[in-house]
Design a protein around this motif. Structure first.
Motif, mmCIF file in Angstrom:
data_model
loop_
_atom_site.group_PDB
_atom_site.id
_atom_site.type_symbol
_atom_site.label_atom_id
_atom_site.label_comp_id
_atom_site.label_asym_id
_atom_site.label_seq_id
_atom_site.Cartn_x
_atom_site.Cartn_y
_atom_site.Cartn_z
ATOM 1 N N GLY A 274 7.364 2.642 41.193
ATOM 2 C CA GLY A 274 8.390 1.749 40.671
ATOM 3 C C GLY A 274 9.709 2.479 40.446
ATOM 4 N N THR A 275 10.566 1.891 39.615
ATOM 5 C CA THR A 275 11.881 2.497 39.366
ATOM 6 C C THR A 275 11.793 3.703 38.453
ATOM 7 O OG1 THR A 275 12.282 1.056 37.463
ATOM 8 C CG2 THR A 275 13.098 0.299 39.606
ATOM 9 N N GLN A 276 10.726 3.782 37.653
ATOM 10 C CA GLN A 276 10.669 4.797 36.597
ATOM 11 C C GLN A 276 9.835 6.013 36.949
ATOM 12 O OE1 GLN A 276 13.176 2.758 35.239
ATOM 13 N NE2 GLN A 276 12.603 4.147 33.613
ATOM 14 N N PHE A 277 9.083 5.953 38.044
ATOM 15 C CA PHE A 277 8.165 7.034 38.395
ATOM 16 C C PHE A 277 7.210 7.283 37.216
ATOM 17 C CE2 PHE A 277 11.431 7.099 41.468
ATOM 18 C CZ PHE A 277 10.838 7.543 42.633
ATOM 19 N N LEU A 278 6.827 8.505 36.955
ATOM 20 C CA LEU A 278 5.880 8.785 35.868
ATOM 21 C C LEU A 278 6.634 9.279 34.640
ATOM 22 C CD1 LEU A 278 2.987 10.506 37.862
ATOM 23 C CD2 LEU A 278 3.165 8.129 37.121
ATOM 24 N N PRO A 279 5.989 9.272 33.476
ATOM 25 C CA PRO A 279 6.664 9.772 32.275
ATOM 26 C C PRO A 279 7.020 11.250 32.354
ATOM 27 C CG PRO A 279 4.778 8.422 31.667
ATOM 28 C CD PRO A 279 4.685 8.659 33.146
ATOM 29 N N ARG A 280 6.225 12.019 33.096
ATOM 30 C CA ARG A 280 6.457 13.459 33.203
ATOM 31 C C ARG A 280 5.727 13.974 34.442
ATOM 32 N NH1 ARG A 280 7.902 17.449 29.154
ATOM 33 N NH2 ARG A 280 9.108 18.921 30.405
ATOM 34 N N LYS A 281 5.782 15.247 34.693
ATOM 35 C CA LYS A 281 5.117 15.815 35.859
ATOM 36 C C LYS A 281 3.617 15.547 35.803
ATOM 37 C CE LYS A 281 5.097 20.355 33.615
ATOM 38 N NZ LYS A 281 5.630 21.727 33.692
ATOM 39 N N PHE A 282 2.987 15.570 36.981
ATOM 40 C CA PHE A 282 1.578 15.211 37.104
ATOM 41 C C PHE A 282 0.948 16.160 38.106
ATOM 42 C CE2 PHE A 282 -2.087 12.652 38.270
ATOM 43 C CZ PHE A 282 -2.415 12.013 37.084
ATOM 44 N N LYS A 283 -0.172 16.788 37.738
ATOM 45 C CA LYS A 283 -0.746 17.846 38.569
ATOM 46 C C LYS A 283 -2.206 17.544 38.915
ATOM 47 C CE LYS A 283 2.384 21.352 36.730
ATOM 48 N NZ LYS A 283 2.519 22.663 36.061
ATOM 49 N N VAL A 284 -2.533 17.765 40.191
ATOM 50 C CA VAL A 284 -3.876 17.498 40.707
ATOM 51 C C VAL A 284 -4.385 18.741 41.426
ATOM 52 C CG1 VAL A 284 -5.275 16.015 42.203
ATOM 53 C CG2 VAL A 284 -3.272 15.056 41.035
ATOM 54 N N ALA A 285 -5.668 19.036 41.253
ATOM 55 C CA ALA A 285 -6.308 20.122 42.003
ATOM 56 C C ALA A 285 -7.658 19.647 42.502
ATOM 57 C CB ALA A 285 -6.482 21.361 41.132
ATOM 58 N N GLU A 362 1.635 3.493 32.995
ATOM 59 C CA GLU A 362 1.798 2.340 32.107
ATOM 60 C C GLU A 362 1.720 2.701 30.630
ATOM 61 O OE1 GLU A 362 2.350 -1.081 33.093
ATOM 62 O OE2 GLU A 362 2.960 0.128 34.796
ATOM 63 N N ASN A 363 1.080 3.825 30.299
ATOM 64 C CA ASN A 363 0.802 4.106 28.890
ATOM 65 C C ASN A 363 1.319 5.444 28.378
ATOM 66 O OD1 ASN A 363 -1.137 1.731 28.204
ATOM 67 N ND2 ASN A 363 -1.920 2.553 30.132
ATOM 68 N N GLY A 364 1.724 6.346 29.276
ATOM 69 C CA GLY A 364 2.271 7.622 28.826
ATOM 70 C C GLY A 364 3.582 7.425 28.088
ATOM 71 N N ARG A 365 3.863 8.298 27.154
ATOM 72 C CA ARG A 365 5.077 8.154 26.334
ATOM 73 C C ARG A 365 6.334 8.445 27.142
ATOM 74 N NH1 ARG A 365 4.551 10.705 20.374
ATOM 75 N NH2 ARG A 365 6.775 10.186 20.494
ATOM 76 N N ARG A 366 7.349 7.611 26.938
ATOM 77 C CA ARG A 366 8.630 7.778 27.624
ATOM 78 C C ARG A 366 9.785 7.946 26.638
ATOM 79 N NH1 ARG A 366 8.382 6.323 33.234
ATOM 80 N NH2 ARG A 366 6.312 5.535 33.793
ATOM 81 N N ASP A 367 9.481 8.093 25.368
ATOM 82 C CA ASP A 367 10.541 8.258 24.371
ATOM 83 C C ASP A 367 10.820 9.727 24.069
ATOM 84 O OD1 ASP A 367 8.000 8.481 23.222
ATOM 85 O OD2 ASP A 367 8.743 7.974 21.223
ATOM 86 N N ASP A 368 9.796 10.568 24.136
ATOM 87 C CA ASP A 368 9.935 11.986 23.809
ATOM 88 C C ASP A 368 9.194 12.783 24.871
ATOM 89 O OD1 ASP A 368 9.865 14.581 22.792
ATOM 90 O OD2 ASP A 368 9.698 13.899 20.711
ATOM 91 N N ARG A 369 9.933 13.503 25.698
ATOM 92 C CA ARG A 369 9.335 14.170 26.850
ATOM 93 C C ARG A 369 8.383 15.301 26.470
ATOM 94 N NH1 ARG A 369 11.268 13.035 31.762
ATOM 95 N NH2 ARG A 369 11.141 15.148 32.598
#
Length: 689
Positions: A274-285, A362-369
């Motif tokens: 979407g327009t907002q992408f994710l709340p912060r970086k996201f890592k997969v292994a 949908e649920n990660g915080r977007r107010d405080d990184r």
């Protein structure tokens, strides 16, 4: 007139170029200027927006809108990562503005300043570029291109990262497009290497022709494809809209487009983000059982191949909630290990990863990184609630987590059978920094033999697809460049890692990469002093700040920047990276490290159980007891030596060796021991042949 206005409204709303795809997890509308005379106003009774002609901007009522960080606004107003980055790249200024600084991260670059260069002309702006290489795979063509770019546009070095990618440092703004387009045209990419989205997907770098390894690497490739941004902004900015990419596997396309459980933004250029992408970086292994070369538990999502008795992959165990970053002395921020979520059949893996990403979206915080990583969501909800929400987006229940054997750290250094008659050679690179003679020799070998390479999560490099007849000439060339067989490298160096830190990282508080060579020598000197053997070691990791890029919180001895020339000391990780460390001491000055190391290492040597690692010993003994030992330490107890081993018979020999050692940034004792060990090894090898 009313009819005309009504027709105009309908035309605008139906024009796909003007459609605004809002983020439905946080608000019911998007505020994005379309032109000087058009704005989008919120409508509470409908998901659609009414476009009204006005003479000046109208500020909507935001009293009920959730608080969002500044970066969230930048993302929303960026036209899917284009504005104002495109405009900023065309200015004469050496830097870009605040919004563009955030957006360029999604394209794989960080704006930096050289903190060692603070002349009268102001800040020395430059850009770091990071590639995206799932599994650490690098083609021959791309390696040679990166090597050239480092010399022509960078600072003359290539850096291997802890997430299996390259970093180029020192790129100036006017050269960004040239460098980016060169990487893209050589089948590389920097898209998504930084920013609030999926980062590079890790997998074991070893090119072993075994079903589970090949399947893990294929899965990592597919997850990387699934979570790559789709809007085309990357190609618009760097190659003028030309799409230079290989065809995606059909299973990836199906998984991305599937919206049977409400995961997607319909008709959006970014169906997952979407327009907002994710709340912060996201890592997969992704990995296979026992192989923890990827630090599997430090990732947001850890994926482990589960095979049947015949070695045929059947499905995956899933871990969730790992992450390293924290802030000093704010206990609400913390490093965290991933925990088991469940098991899924192999055909469902892309749908499960997508469901996890959407749950965080949908649920990660977007107010405080500081609290935006998925680990904080899982810590707040608990694993059972998190699993329940993921299952709604997945559309199925998870099966029970399958039992796994104990993890092992695998470095893949040295020569190994690859399969199909070929070999591979893993090379240790201190702190991942390829420079000087090493860089020149590696290029010559890779170019001459047309080799592909792999980057490991421990900042090392693997040369792949080597014919047996090439082994001897390659070994000779590597040795002449200082790239020795791992048995000739100090065991402390083999597992050590450090982040770049000063002078380029804006977050660095103190040294890491530039400081670790001296710190490792000091650790070795203390080892010698307290009687620990040369082949004994521990995992040491150093970072210049608490963000944890070199994963210090998994180390047996972690040093985390805590002020100028000052570190926090973390203890308690284990050699297989399955246990998280804890903070042992704050603000230890760099010149006082021996005051802590000596009592700890001496006590470990004399009080450990059979085969007990330093990390396990630290946890068993307890920090209170260890602190008491450090505080009461008065130096090594006097003890008669059983042997009188002296390396130097006279001062003249010592002084000559000392002069040679200084040229290699070593002590006379270290150099002498290396000479002796190499001589003995050479004699043994000669006898063996």
């Amino acid at each position: 007139m009313a009819a005309l206005i009504g027709a105009s409204k309908t035309a605008v709303l139906n024009d796909p170029k003007l459609q605004i795809h809002g983020f439905h997890g946080l608000r019911s509308y998007s505020l994005v200027p379309l032109s000087r005379s058009l704005i989008v106003l919120p409508v509470s009774s409908s998901n659609s927006s009414v476009i009204t002609a006005v003479a000046s901007p109208v500020k909507p009522d935001t009293s009920s809108e959730p608080k969002r960080s500044k970066v969230e606004i930048f993302k929303e107003q960026s036209n899917f990562l284009r504005y104002p980055l495109k405009e900023e790249l065309q200015t004469e200024a050496p830097n870009v503005n605040e919004a563009a600084t955030q957006l360029i991260k999604f394209h794989g670059s960080y704006q930096q300043t050289n903190r060692d260069d603070r002349g009268p002309g102001g800040k020395s702006y430059q850009f770091m570029l990071r590639t995206k290489n799932p599994c650490g795979k690098v083609s021959n063509k791309l390696y040679l291109a990166m090597d050239d770019l480092a010399d022509e546009f960078g600072i003359g070095t290539l850096r291997l990262t802890t997430r299996q990618t390259f970093q180029l440092h020192g790129i100036i703004k006017k050269n960004l497009k040239t460098v980016m387009s060169t990487i893209i045209r050589n089948m590389g990419s920097t898209l998504g290497a930084c920013g609030d989205l999926n980062r590079n997907v890790l997998a074991p770098a070893a090119p072993i022709m075994r079903k589970d390894y090949l399947f893990a690497q294929e899965t990592a490739d597919n997850i990387a494809e699934l979570l790559t941004p789709q809007s085309g902004a990357y190609y618009d900015l760097w190659v003028d809209g030309e799409k230079i990419m290989s065809a995606e596997p059909p299973e990836v396309v199906r998984a991305r487009n599937d919206n049977s459980h409400g995961t997607n933004f319909p008709d959006s250029p970014e169906p997952i983000y979407g327009t907002q992408f994710l709340p912060r970086k996201f890592k997969v292994a992704v990995t296979v059982p026992t192989d923890n070369s990827v630090d599997i538990l430090t990732n947001d999502v850890g994926v482990v191949v589960v095979s049947d008795a015949d070695g045929e992959p059947q499905g995956f165990n899933i871990y969730v909630g790992g992450g390293m970053g924290r802030t000093h002395r704010i206990e609400a921020t913390f490093p965290r290990l991933g925990e088991p979520l469940g098991y899924v059949p192999k055909e469902d893996i892309l749908y499960v990863v997508k469901a996890i990403v959407v749950t965080q979206r949908e649920n990660g915080r977007r107010d405080d990184r500081r609290y935006s990583r998925m680990k904080y969501l899982i810590s707040e909800w608990g694993i059972d609630k998190f699993r329940s929400v993921v299952e709604q987006y997945y559309g199925k229940k998870f099966e029970n987590f399958k039992e796994l054997p104990e993890w092992e750290f695998k470095s893949y250094l040295g020569w190994h059978e690859q399969g199909s008659g070929a070999m591979f050679c893993g090379l240790h690179v201190d702190n991942g920094r390829i420079k000087g003679t090493m860089k020149k020799t590696l290029r010559e070998i890779i170019e001459k033999y047309n080799l592909s390479v792999r980057i490991t999560p421990n900042q090392n490099i693997i040369l792949c697809d080597i014919r047996r007849a090439w082994r001897r000439p390659i070994t000779t060339a590597l040795a002449q460049a200082g790239l020795l067989h791992p048995r000739y490298v100090d065991p402390l160096n083999l597992t050590a890692m450090a982040c770049p830190a000063l002078p380029l990282c804006p977050l660095a508080i103190t040294e890491a990469e530039r400081g670790i060579p001296d710190i490792l020598k000091r650790v070795r000197a203390v080892f010698d002093k307290v009687g620990l053997k040369y082949n004994e070691s521990m995992v040491i990791r150093i970072t210049g700040c608490p963000n944890g890029c070199a994963r210090p919180y998994m180390a047996e001895l972690g040093l985390v920047g805590d002020g100028p020339n000052s570190y926090q000391i973390w203890l308690g990780g284990t050699p297989n990276q399955s246990t998280i460390a804890s903070c042992f001491m704050d603000k230890v000055k760099i010149h006082d490290l021996e005051k802590v190391f000596e009592p700890l290492f001496y006590t470990w040597r004399h009080k450990r159980q059979q085969g007990e690692s330093f990390g396990a010993f630290s946890n068993r003994t307890g920090f209170e007891k260890l602190k008491e030992i450090v505080e009461k330490w008065e130096g090594l107890p006097e003890a008669p030596s059983k042997f009188n081993l002296k390396l130097f018979a006279d001062r003249q020999t010592y002084e000559a060796m000392d002069e040679l050692a200084k040229l290699q940034d070593k002590t006379a004792h270290q150099l002498a021991m290396e000479v002796v060990r190499n001589f003995v090894a050479a004699q043994q090898n000669g006898k063996a042949e």
